[in-house]
Design a protein around this motif. Sequence first.
Motif, PDB file in Angstrom:
ATOM      1  N   PHE A  72       0.824  -1.199   0.000  1.00  0.00           N
ATOM      2  CA  PHE A  72       0.000   0.000   0.000  1.00  0.00           C
ATOM      3  C   PHE A  72       0.868   1.262   0.000  1.00  0.00           C
ATOM      4  CE2 PHE A  72      -1.670   3.305   2.876  1.00  0.00           C
ATOM      5  CZ  PHE A  72      -2.749   3.759   2.128  1.00  0.00           C
ATOM      6  N   LEU A  73       1.884   1.297   0.849  1.00  0.00           N
ATOM      7  CA  LEU A  73       2.749   2.474   0.938  1.00  0.00           C
ATOM      8  C   LEU A  73       3.573   2.658  -0.330  1.00  0.00           C
ATOM      9  CD1 LEU A  73       3.973   2.158   4.640  1.00  0.00           C
ATOM     10  CD2 LEU A  73       2.200   3.663   3.732  1.00  0.00           C
ATOM     11  N   ARG A  74       4.010   1.573  -0.918  1.00  0.00           N
ATOM     12  CA  ARG A  74       4.791   1.663  -2.156  1.00  0.00           C
ATOM     13  C   ARG A  74       3.942   2.223  -3.294  1.00  0.00           C
ATOM     14  NH1 ARG A  74       6.876  -3.900  -4.432  1.00  0.00           N
ATOM     15  NH2 ARG A  74       4.660  -3.975  -4.958  1.00  0.00           N
ATOM     16  N   GLN A  75       2.647   1.871  -3.297  1.00  0.00           N
ATOM     17  CA  GLN A  75       1.766   2.329  -4.375  1.00  0.00           C
ATOM     18  C   GLN A  75       1.274   3.759  -4.161  1.00  0.00           C
ATOM     19  OE1 GLN A  75      -1.278  -0.655  -4.305  1.00  0.00           O
ATOM     20  NE2 GLN A  75       0.062  -2.268  -5.091  1.00  0.00           N
ATOM     21  N   THR A  76       0.986   4.131  -2.912  1.00  0.00           N
ATOM     22  CA  THR A  76       0.353   5.428  -2.657  1.00  0.00           C
ATOM     23  C   THR A  76       1.344   6.519  -2.255  1.00  0.00           C
ATOM     24  OG1 THR A  76      -0.108   4.823  -0.345  1.00  0.00           O
ATOM     25  CG2 THR A  76      -1.813   4.334  -1.991  1.00  0.00           C
ATOM     26  N   ARG A  77       2.468   6.145  -1.646  1.00  0.00           N
ATOM     27  CA  ARG A  77       3.512   7.096  -1.253  1.00  0.00           C
ATOM     28  C   ARG A  77       2.958   8.307  -0.472  1.00  0.00           C
ATOM     29  NH1 ARG A  77       8.797   5.089  -1.867  1.00  0.00           N
ATOM     30  NH2 ARG A  77       8.668   3.477  -3.479  1.00  0.00           N
ATOM     31  N   PRO A  78       2.322   8.097   0.659  1.00  0.00           N
ATOM     32  CA  PRO A  78       1.809   9.238   1.422  1.00  0.00           C
ATOM     33  C   PRO A  78       2.938  10.042   2.058  1.00  0.00           C
ATOM     34  CG  PRO A  78       1.570   7.229   2.688  1.00  0.00           C
ATOM     35  CD  PRO A  78       2.046   6.815   1.323  1.00  0.00           C
ATOM     36  N   ASP A  79       2.687  11.323   2.248  1.00  0.00           N
ATOM     37  CA  ASP A  79       3.638  12.158   2.983  1.00  0.00           C
ATOM     38  C   ASP A  79       3.556  11.884   4.481  1.00  0.00           C
ATOM     39  OD1 ASP A  79       4.648  13.876   0.765  1.00  0.00           O
ATOM     40  OD2 ASP A  79       2.533  14.418   0.641  1.00  0.00           O
ATOM     41  N   CYS A  80       2.345  11.578   4.930  1.00  0.00           N
ATOM     42  CA  CYS A  80       2.137  11.354   6.363  1.00  0.00           C
ATOM     43  C   CYS A  80       1.166  10.208   6.554  1.00  0.00           C
ATOM     44  CB  CYS A  80       1.599  12.630   7.023  1.00  0.00           C
ATOM     45  SG  CYS A  80       1.351  12.473   8.807  1.00  0.00           S
ATOM     46  N   LEU A  81       1.459   9.373   7.529  1.00  0.00           N
ATOM     47  CA  LEU A  81       0.611   8.222   7.846  1.00  0.00           C
ATOM     48  C   LEU A  81       0.159   8.342   9.297  1.00  0.00           C
ATOM     49  CD1 LEU A  81       1.349   4.511   7.020  1.00  0.00           C
ATOM     50  CD2 LEU A  81       0.752   5.160   9.334  1.00  0.00           C
ATOM     51  N   PHE A  82      -1.148   8.300   9.508  1.00  0.00           N
ATOM     52  CA  PHE A  82      -1.714   8.266  10.851  1.00  0.00           C
ATOM     53  C   PHE A  82      -2.105   6.837  11.177  1.00  0.00           C
ATOM     54  CE2 PHE A  82      -2.751  12.766   9.863  1.00  0.00           C
ATOM     55  CZ  PHE A  82      -2.154  13.359  10.964  1.00  0.00           C
ATOM     56  N   THR A  83      -1.615   6.321  12.281  1.00  0.00           N
ATOM     57  CA  THR A  83      -2.014   4.986  12.722  1.00  0.00           C
ATOM     58  C   THR A  83      -3.157   5.120  13.717  1.00  0.00           C
ATOM     59  OG1 THR A  83      -0.511   4.884  14.616  1.00  0.00           O
ATOM     60  CG2 THR A  83       0.365   4.218  12.468  1.00  0.00           C
ATOM     61  N   MET A 103       8.598   9.570   4.744  1.00  0.00           N
ATOM     62  CA  MET A 103       7.220   9.548   5.225  1.00  0.00           C
ATOM     63  C   MET A 103       7.175   9.812   6.735  1.00  0.00           C
ATOM     64  SD  MET A 103       4.539   6.350   5.100  1.00  0.00           S
ATOM     65  CE  MET A 103       5.551   5.362   6.237  1.00  0.00           C
ATOM     66  N   ARG A 104       6.286  10.703   7.147  1.00  0.00           N
ATOM     67  CA  ARG A 104       6.080  10.941   8.572  1.00  0.00           C
ATOM     68  C   ARG A 104       5.085   9.923   9.121  1.00  0.00           C
ATOM     69  NH1 ARG A 104       7.357  15.474  11.119  1.00  0.00           N
ATOM     70  NH2 ARG A 104       5.397  15.625  12.287  1.00  0.00           N
ATOM     71  N   VAL A 105       5.397   9.338  10.265  1.00  0.00           N
ATOM     72  CA  VAL A 105       4.496   8.415  10.941  1.00  0.00           C
ATOM     73  C   VAL A 105       4.041   9.060  12.244  1.00  0.00           C
ATOM     74  CG1 VAL A 105       4.283   6.192  12.115  1.00  0.00           C
ATOM     75  CG2 VAL A 105       5.501   6.332   9.930  1.00  0.00           C
ATOM     76  N   ILE A 106       2.733   9.255  12.361  1.00  0.00           N
ATOM     77  CA  ILE A 106       2.144   9.812  13.570  1.00  0.00           C
ATOM     78  C   ILE A 106       1.355   8.707  14.256  1.00  0.00           C
ATOM     79  CG2 ILE A 106       0.741  11.644  14.560  1.00  0.00           C
ATOM     80  CD1 ILE A 106       3.183  12.619  12.952  1.00  0.00           C
ATOM     81  N   ALA A 107       1.816   8.299  15.425  1.00  0.00           N
ATOM     82  CA  ALA A 107       1.146   7.246  16.191  1.00  0.00           C
ATOM     83  C   ALA A 107       0.039   7.867  17.030  1.00  0.00           C
ATOM     84  CB  ALA A 107       2.148   6.529  17.090  1.00  0.00           C
ATOM     85  N   THR A 108      -1.191   7.461  16.766  1.00  0.00           N
ATOM     86  CA  THR A 108      -2.333   7.974  17.517  1.00  0.00           C
ATOM     87  C   THR A 108      -2.769   6.942  18.538  1.00  0.00           C
ATOM     88  OG1 THR A 108      -3.029   9.170  15.527  1.00  0.00           O
ATOM     89  CG2 THR A 108      -4.625   8.984  17.316  1.00  0.00           C
ATOM     90  N   HIS A 109      -2.832   7.355  19.784  1.00  0.00           N
ATOM     91  CA  HIS A 109      -3.144   6.446  20.893  1.00  0.00           C
ATOM     92  C   HIS A 109      -4.586   6.685  21.334  1.00  0.00           C
ATOM     93  CE1 HIS A 109       1.153   5.554  21.133  1.00  0.00           C
ATOM     94  NE2 HIS A 109       1.347   6.852  21.008  1.00  0.00           N
ATOM     95  N   HIS A 110      -5.443   5.722  21.017  1.00  0.00           N
ATOM     96  CA  HIS A 110      -6.865   5.834  21.320  1.00  0.00           C
ATOM     97  C   HIS A 110      -7.250   5.135  22.617  1.00  0.00           C
ATOM     98  CE1 HIS A 110      -8.261   7.639  17.516  1.00  0.00           C
ATOM     99  NE2 HIS A 110      -7.232   7.015  16.987  1.00  0.00           N
TER     100      HIS A 110
END
Length: 373
Positions: A72-83, A103-110
């Motif tokens: 998915f990441l290889r195909q879409t190449r996002p600038d930022c990913l929210f988990t 790519m920026r990875v932002i870990a969201t803690h729910h």
Amino acid sequence: MKVAIVMSRLSNGGLERVQSHLAHAFAARGVDTVVAAGRVLHRHSGDFPDAVEVIEIARPGRFAFPFGLYRFLRQTRPDCLFTSSNDVACIAVVLKRLCFPRMRVIATHHLSLSGPIERATGWQRVKLLVVRTLMRALLGRADGHVAVTQEVASDVSAQTGLDPAHIRVIHNPIIGDDFTSRVAEAAPALPWPGPVIVFAGRLAPEKRIDLLVDAFETLPPSHDARLLIVGDGPQRAALVQRLAQPALKGRCFLTGFVANVFPWLAASDVLVLPSDYEGFGNVLVEAMACGIQVISTDCPHGPREILDNGRHGQLIPTGDATALRDALERTLSGQVRFDPAQLRARAAEFGIDRAAQAYLEIASAGVVPRTAD
């Protein structure tokens, strides 16, 4: 800027509604947004805008998720990913380090870590402990962290060693511009003369529906109250059996899953959230927005913050059916009543636009603008 929201699965719970609200708000701002889910178990029409593509990346199961996320990441190449979950955050950090350094990875803690770990047993407890170990080793390398409450932020920091100064608190986006129209949708005509006590959420063990039923069953008959349970989940069969008992039959109603909970809340008098633990407690905000009274257990790690230490609803000890019954009596008798206008004003603080703007500020920090090919 291109943003990806990644979930382990897409079902019909509160977490998915939060991601849907963010996706709508991002798209409305012209942000190129894509959603990836390991498995798409449920997608209600209208959950995501047409401009947001929803991609299933691991249909074979959880073991295929890392490979699916890589593709998915290889195909879409996002600038930022929210988990949206801790295990996904760990996988995303590894892939960033190995393959997608820009790519920026932002870990969201729910959800807190301590609450589920303390109550889990067997293999589920082993899994949670392994995930916590991985978080301690990996999440310091994420580009940012979001926690949905200050209590969740403090718990994650204590459990993983993350610097609390690096965790930004952004409350869940709940109330949008369409709130009034959603309340007016298919409002139910409840055939009951007396007050209605409502629970809305997933029928899961940690939600402690049994506690609510115990408390309801011991209410004095003079209140002539009814219990409305809105939701579905693994405890549905046991709950149906319990509600069929003579003392409860005809006094309780179970709707099953509903896509829009607002009309049901607006038709009720008091909402109860009897959970052992919460990450946030979306339904508390939804109930306050409808102007109805709220009772919640003072469980970790959300209700106290949402209700502002009891200024907007009653907080009771966890696991105490007697305390819950007493709180219900205080509400039904009018002894305790919170001003509906103040409840609505408090709910408005959990707006979708405010949260989306805060998320995008984190997403865009340090992102290099794309150049034309």
